[in-house]
Design a protein around this motif. Structure first.
Motif, PDB file in Angstrom:
ATOM      1  N   ASN A   1       1.669   1.356 -12.667  1.00  0.00           N
ATOM      2  CA  ASN A   1       2.398   0.630 -11.637  1.00  0.00           C
ATOM      3  C   ASN A   1       3.390   1.540 -10.929  1.00  0.00           C
ATOM      4  N   VAL A   2       3.507   1.359  -9.635  1.00  0.00           N
ATOM      5  CA  VAL A   2       4.594   1.961  -8.864  1.00  0.00           C
ATOM      6  C   VAL A   2       5.754   0.978  -8.882  1.00  0.00           C
ATOM      7  N   VAL A   3       6.940   1.485  -9.197  1.00  0.00           N
ATOM      8  CA  VAL A   3       8.136   0.639  -9.275  1.00  0.00           C
ATOM      9  C   VAL A   3       9.232   1.244  -8.407  1.00  0.00           C
ATOM     10  N   VAL A   4       9.767   0.432  -7.501  1.00  0.00           N
ATOM     11  CA  VAL A   4      10.933   0.819  -6.702  1.00  0.00           C
ATOM     12  C   VAL A   4      12.166   0.167  -7.326  1.00  0.00           C
ATOM     13  N   TYR A   5      13.186   0.978  -7.608  1.00  0.00           N
ATOM     14  CA  TYR A   5      14.465   0.514  -8.151  1.00  0.00           C
ATOM     15  C   TYR A   5      15.485   0.538  -7.011  1.00  0.00           C
ATOM     16  N   ALA A   6      16.182  -0.557  -6.808  1.00  0.00           N
ATOM     17  CA  ALA A   6      17.154  -0.605  -5.713  1.00  0.00           C
ATOM     18  C   ALA A   6      18.341  -1.483  -6.103  1.00  0.00           C
ATOM     19  N   HIS A   7      19.461  -1.290  -5.399  1.00  0.00           N
ATOM     20  CA  HIS A   7      20.645  -2.110  -5.662  1.00  0.00           C
ATOM     21  C   HIS A   7      21.205  -2.627  -4.341  1.00  0.00           C
ATOM     22  N   LEU A   8      21.884  -3.756  -4.415  1.00  0.00           N
ATOM     23  CA  LEU A   8      22.457  -4.396  -3.234  1.00  0.00           C
ATOM     24  C   LEU A   8      23.591  -3.555  -2.661  1.00  0.00           C
ATOM     25  N   VAL A   9      23.536  -3.316  -1.349  1.00  0.00           N
ATOM     26  CA  VAL A   9      24.598  -2.555  -0.704  1.00  0.00           C
ATOM     27  C   VAL A   9      25.310  -3.343   0.396  1.00  0.00           C
TER      28      VAL A   9
ATOM     29  N   TRP B   1       0.821  -1.216   0.000  1.00  0.00           N
ATOM     30  CA  TRP B   1       0.000   0.000   0.000  1.00  0.00           C
ATOM     31  C   TRP B   1       0.850   1.259   0.000  1.00  0.00           C
ATOM     32  N   ALA B   2       1.875   1.300   0.838  1.00  0.00           N
ATOM     33  CA  ALA B   2       2.668   2.522   1.029  1.00  0.00           C
ATOM     34  C   ALA B   2       3.936   2.542   0.193  1.00  0.00           C
ATOM     35  N   LEU B   3       4.058   1.660  -0.787  1.00  0.00           N
ATOM     36  CA  LEU B   3       5.299   1.582  -1.562  1.00  0.00           C
ATOM     37  C   LEU B   3       5.662   2.917  -2.205  1.00  0.00           C
ATOM     38  N   GLY B   4       4.666   3.658  -2.662  1.00  0.00           N
ATOM     39  CA  GLY B   4       4.921   4.931  -3.320  1.00  0.00           C
ATOM     40  C   GLY B   4       5.452   6.021  -2.414  1.00  0.00           C
ATOM     41  N   SER B   5       5.479   5.788  -1.110  1.00  0.00           N
ATOM     42  CA  SER B   5       6.006   6.799  -0.196  1.00  0.00           C
ATOM     43  C   SER B   5       7.477   6.569   0.151  1.00  0.00           C
ATOM     44  N   LEU B   6       8.102   5.558  -0.444  1.00  0.00           N
ATOM     45  CA  LEU B   6       9.536   5.370  -0.239  1.00  0.00           C
ATOM     46  C   LEU B   6      10.330   6.476  -0.923  1.00  0.00           C
ATOM     47  N   HIS B   7      11.563   6.676  -0.467  1.00  0.00           N
ATOM     48  CA  HIS B   7      12.440   7.708  -1.022  1.00  0.00           C
ATOM     49  C   HIS B   7      13.815   7.119  -1.306  1.00  0.00           C
ATOM     50  N   ARG B   8      14.568   7.807  -2.133  1.00  0.00           N
ATOM     51  CA  ARG B   8      15.958   7.425  -2.377  1.00  0.00           C
ATOM     52  C   ARG B   8      16.698   7.317  -1.047  1.00  0.00           C
ATOM     53  N   GLY B   9      17.493   6.276  -0.923  1.00  0.00           N
ATOM     54  CA  GLY B   9      18.278   6.086   0.288  1.00  0.00           C
ATOM     55  C   GLY B   9      17.617   5.196   1.314  1.00  0.00           C
ATOM     56  N   ASN B  10      16.298   4.989   1.217  1.00  0.00           N
ATOM     57  CA  ASN B  10      15.648   4.024   2.105  1.00  0.00           C
ATOM     58  C   ASN B  10      16.210   2.632   1.830  1.00  0.00           C
ATOM     59  N   THR B  11      16.121   1.745   2.813  1.00  0.00           N
ATOM     60  CA  THR B  11      16.659   0.403   2.648  1.00  0.00           C
ATOM     61  C   THR B  11      15.559  -0.650   2.698  1.00  0.00           C
TER      62      THR B  11
END
Length: 217
Positions: free
Chosen positions: A206-214, A138-148
């Motif tokens: 669609n809401v899409v979150v892009y992330a990379h392994l850190v 539900w809240a995926l669209g409220s994520l921001h850059r730098g969140n984990t």
């Protein structure tokens, strides 16, 4: 054919249809959060591997890939997600299977693609809502850059990802290559419905979150 090659081929088979599946998913009860424009990726921000040795190239590309292991749980502290992960595959219409709507707190992993943390582009999908109300993303669209995001794996390890961008893509302009394309470093896409809603069409994007392994924990 190697596991990585099979994963890339399998991901390509659903690239043109998974967005359509997710658009039809969900029952609109109230508007979920929409990603702010500031968190979109204006251009390809992936580092370009450089350096005289393969090791240097891997370091430039990000965290070295973890061995393949099935994901079992997803945690996103910024939005309170703590959910089990189940495998999903291609559906009868060519898209992805839908995680069972009876369990609103459930994420689906595309089991024919990369595993989160391993080399390549892993896919996690889930409902934004169901006929019983808000669901896991539900809240995926409220994520921001730098969140984990932390993905627990069957081998006892955890793959930690950092958000690069959060975007909403319309159904009629879904960027398949951008979302599903092969990646050199371990990356993750988390996808749910969004982009407005009408009774006639359901969710329009669609809401899409892009992330990379850190980090491998």
């Amino acid at each position: 054919m190697t596991r990585a090659a099979r994963a890339g081929l399998a991901t390509a088979t659903v690239a043109a249809t998974v967005g359509a599946w997710l658009v039809a998913d969900g029952t609109h009860t109230e508007a979920p959060p929409a990603p702010p424009a500031a968190d979109a990726r204006p251009a390809d921000t992936r580092p370009t591997p450089t350096g005289p040795t393969p090791g240097a190239a891997r370091a430039a590309a990000g965290q070295v890939a973890m061995p393949f292991s099935v994901p079992t749980r997803l945690r996103i502290p910024a939005i309170g997600v703590d959910a089990p992960v189940t495998g999903v595959g291609p559906g009868p219409a060519g898209g992805l299977e839908v995680p069972p709507a009876a369990d609103r707190n459930l994420a689906g992993w595309y089991r024919l693609g990369a595993a989160p943390g391993s080399a390549g582009n892993a896919l996690l999908v889930g409902h934004v809502d169901t006929d019983r109300g808000r669901a896991v993303f539900w809240a995926l669209g409220s994520l921001h850059r730098g969140n984990t995001l932390d993905v627990q794996r069957a081998d006892g390890t955890t793959a930690r990802f950092e958000v690069d961008a959060v975007e909403v893509h319309p159904k009629d302009g879904f960027p398949d290559d951008r979302v599903y394309g092969a990646t050199a470093r371990p990356e993750l896409r988390v996808i749910t419905c969004g982009g407005g809603y009408t009774r006639a069409t359901g969710y329009r994007g669609n809401v899409v979150v892009y992330a990379h392994l850190v980090q491998a924990l």
